[in-house]
Design a protein around this motif. Structure first.
Motif, mmCIF file in Angstrom:
data_model
loop_
_atom_site.group_PDB
_atom_site.id
_atom_site.type_symbol
_atom_site.label_atom_id
_atom_site.label_comp_id
_atom_site.label_asym_id
_atom_site.label_seq_id
_atom_site.Cartn_x
_atom_site.Cartn_y
_atom_site.Cartn_z
ATOM 1 N N ARG A 76 34.131 31.182 47.763
ATOM 2 C CA ARG A 76 34.823 29.718 47.848
ATOM 3 C C ARG A 76 35.574 29.478 49.112
ATOM 4 O O ARG A 76 36.140 30.521 49.514
ATOM 5 C CB ARG A 76 35.504 29.672 46.670
ATOM 6 C CG ARG A 76 35.054 29.245 45.299
ATOM 7 C CD ARG A 76 35.812 29.216 44.203
ATOM 8 N NE ARG A 76 37.149 28.397 44.264
ATOM 9 C CZ ARG A 76 37.215 27.046 43.395
ATOM 10 N NH1 ARG A 76 36.587 27.080 42.296
ATOM 11 N NH2 ARG A 76 38.200 26.454 43.651
ATOM 12 N N TYR A 77 35.609 28.313 49.548
ATOM 13 C CA TYR A 77 36.496 27.797 50.659
ATOM 14 C C TYR A 77 37.975 28.157 50.573
ATOM 15 O O TYR A 77 38.604 28.590 51.473
ATOM 16 C CB TYR A 77 36.308 26.257 51.167
ATOM 17 C CG TYR A 77 36.930 25.539 50.106
ATOM 18 C CD1 TYR A 77 38.159 24.984 50.344
ATOM 19 C CD2 TYR A 77 36.381 25.147 48.935
ATOM 20 C CE1 TYR A 77 38.974 24.034 49.566
ATOM 21 C CE2 TYR A 77 36.903 24.217 48.096
ATOM 22 C CZ TYR A 77 38.078 23.743 48.280
ATOM 23 O OH TYR A 77 39.224 23.193 47.464
ATOM 24 N N ASP A 78 38.417 28.158 49.298
ATOM 25 C CA ASP A 78 39.649 28.467 49.033
ATOM 26 C C ASP A 78 39.981 29.958 48.258
ATOM 27 O O ASP A 78 40.748 30.075 47.474
ATOM 28 C CB ASP A 78 40.363 27.300 48.170
ATOM 29 C CG ASP A 78 39.689 27.166 46.970
ATOM 30 O OD1 ASP A 78 38.723 27.636 46.643
ATOM 31 O OD2 ASP A 78 40.150 26.588 46.030
ATOM 32 N N LYS A 80 41.109 32.759 48.839
ATOM 33 C CA LYS A 80 42.250 33.501 49.017
ATOM 34 C C LYS A 80 43.391 32.768 48.418
ATOM 35 O O LYS A 80 44.466 33.434 47.454
ATOM 36 C CB LYS A 80 42.614 33.995 50.540
ATOM 37 C CG LYS A 80 43.990 34.593 50.746
ATOM 38 C CD LYS A 80 43.967 36.082 50.220
ATOM 39 C CE LYS A 80 45.058 36.483 51.076
ATOM 40 N NZ LYS A 80 45.947 37.058 50.019
ATOM 41 N N VAL A 81 43.593 31.342 48.578
ATOM 42 C CA VAL A 81 44.671 30.734 47.978
ATOM 43 C C VAL A 81 44.579 30.638 46.472
ATOM 44 O O VAL A 81 45.446 30.786 45.849
ATOM 45 C CB VAL A 81 44.462 29.158 48.574
ATOM 46 C CG1 VAL A 81 45.511 28.185 47.781
ATOM 47 C CG2 VAL A 81 44.788 29.347 50.300
ATOM 48 N N ARG A 82 43.396 30.571 46.043
ATOM 49 C CA ARG A 82 43.243 30.445 44.505
ATOM 50 C C ARG A 82 43.501 31.694 44.153
ATOM 51 O O ARG A 82 44.196 31.793 42.794
ATOM 52 C CB ARG A 82 41.629 30.349 44.229
ATOM 53 C CG ARG A 82 41.105 30.092 42.848
ATOM 54 C CD ARG A 82 39.864 30.025 42.660
ATOM 55 N NE ARG A 82 39.199 29.803 41.328
ATOM 56 C CZ ARG A 82 37.991 30.168 40.884
ATOM 57 N NH1 ARG A 82 37.204 30.562 41.859
ATOM 58 N NH2 ARG A 82 37.751 30.011 39.801
ATOM 59 N N ARG A 85 47.167 32.164 43.791
ATOM 60 C CA ARG A 85 47.760 31.473 42.798
ATOM 61 C C ARG A 85 47.625 31.743 41.302
ATOM 62 O O ARG A 85 48.592 31.665 40.463
ATOM 63 C CB ARG A 85 47.156 30.138 42.999
ATOM 64 C CG ARG A 85 47.545 29.071 42.041
ATOM 65 C CD ARG A 85 46.930 27.443 42.282
ATOM 66 N NE ARG A 85 45.396 27.728 42.203
ATOM 67 C CZ ARG A 85 44.580 27.118 43.074
ATOM 68 N NH1 ARG A 85 45.013 26.701 44.206
ATOM 69 N NH2 ARG A 85 43.245 27.303 42.790
ATOM 70 N N ASP A 170 44.385 28.941 35.786
ATOM 71 C CA ASP A 170 44.468 28.762 37.149
ATOM 72 C C ASP A 170 45.382 27.520 37.424
ATOM 73 O O ASP A 170 44.791 26.587 37.215
ATOM 74 C CB ASP A 170 42.909 28.532 37.641
ATOM 75 C CG ASP A 170 42.990 28.104 39.201
ATOM 76 O OD1 ASP A 170 44.293 27.908 39.778
ATOM 77 O OD2 ASP A 170 42.198 27.779 39.928
ATOM 78 N N LYS A 172 46.238 25.043 39.173
ATOM 79 C CA LYS A 172 45.857 24.287 40.267
ATOM 80 C C LYS A 172 47.269 23.416 40.726
ATOM 81 O O LYS A 172 47.985 22.865 39.949
ATOM 82 C CB LYS A 172 44.770 23.350 40.094
ATOM 83 C CG LYS A 172 43.605 24.004 39.931
ATOM 84 C CD LYS A 172 42.437 23.218 39.886
ATOM 85 C CE LYS A 172 41.111 24.126 39.663
ATOM 86 N NZ LYS A 172 40.083 23.465 39.524
ATOM 87 N N ARG A 173 47.545 23.433 42.020
ATOM 88 C CA ARG A 173 48.533 22.668 42.620
ATOM 89 C C ARG A 173 48.302 21.141 42.450
ATOM 90 O O ARG A 173 47.289 20.716 42.971
ATOM 91 C CB ARG A 173 48.773 23.249 43.968
ATOM 92 C CG ARG A 173 49.842 22.500 44.871
ATOM 93 C CD ARG A 173 50.230 23.346 46.163
ATOM 94 N NE ARG A 173 51.140 24.145 45.881
ATOM 95 C CZ ARG A 173 51.242 25.137 46.862
ATOM 96 N NH1 ARG A 173 50.663 25.291 47.923
ATOM 97 N NH2 ARG A 173 52.335 26.179 46.760
#
Length: 179
Positions: A76-78, A80-82, A85, A170, A172-173
């Motif tokens: 996924r593009y995100d 690391k951030v995911r 989180r 998850d 999500k922000r």
């Protein structure tokens, strides 16, 4: 998610993780001193006690640990951030570490189900009463003992289905829109 515990020629174990999103990872376990792989102790403890945000629940939700290597699937593009989180929100990882260690030790040392030790470990984590009944602790210990015997007796991989209900959330922000 499907977990497959494999014997590693170096004396370790290797866990093949097939997530629902199509990603496939290996997770190296450094547990040579144990007869039963420590990651198997985590999986059994978390599944039998219903810890959705333990090690394998956060992996099912999309977290990736440094000891994991992706073999298949699109990253996924995100990612690391995911992962960060999910791990930040997960309270069960510490619970899993404490409780799985106690159950693992009881199985390794061929002791009975560690009811008092589980409650003592829980007391270090929380002031609330321990949420796990004697029946649940006994079931986790018995299942780990049985799977540990299978693991030790055969060189074949050990298949371990992960319940879809045990996936960490998850958070999500959310974005606040300016009006």
């Amino acid at each position: 998610m499907q977990l497959t515990f494999q014997h590693d020629p170096r004396g370790e174990s290797l866990t093949l993780i097939r997530r629902a999103d199509g990603a496939v990872f290996t997770l190296t376990s450094y547990s040579r001193k144990w007869r039963v792989p420590h990651d198997l102790a985590h999986a059994v403890t978390e599944r039998e006690l219903g810890i959705a945000d333990g090690i394998f629940g956060v992996i099912a939700a999309g977290a990736v640990f440094a000891t994991m290597t992706q073999l298949e699937g699109k990253t996924r593009y995100d990612a690391k951030v995911r992962s960060d989180r999910i791990l930040k929100a997960a309270k069960g990882v510490g619970i899993s570490e404490a409780i799985a260690a106690v159950i693992h030790e009881a199985v390794e040392k061929r002791r009975p189900a560690p009811y008092a030790e589980v409650r003592e470990s829980w007391g270090v984590i929380s002031q609330d009463p321990c949420p796990y009944s004697d029946e649940e602790i006994d079931r986790a210990t018995t299942v780990l003992r049985e799977l540990g015997e299978q693991w030790s007796a055969r060189p074949e991989p050990l298949e371990f289905p992960w319940p879809a209900r045990l996936v960490a959330s998850d958070p999500k922000r959310t974005r606040v829109r300016a009006r």
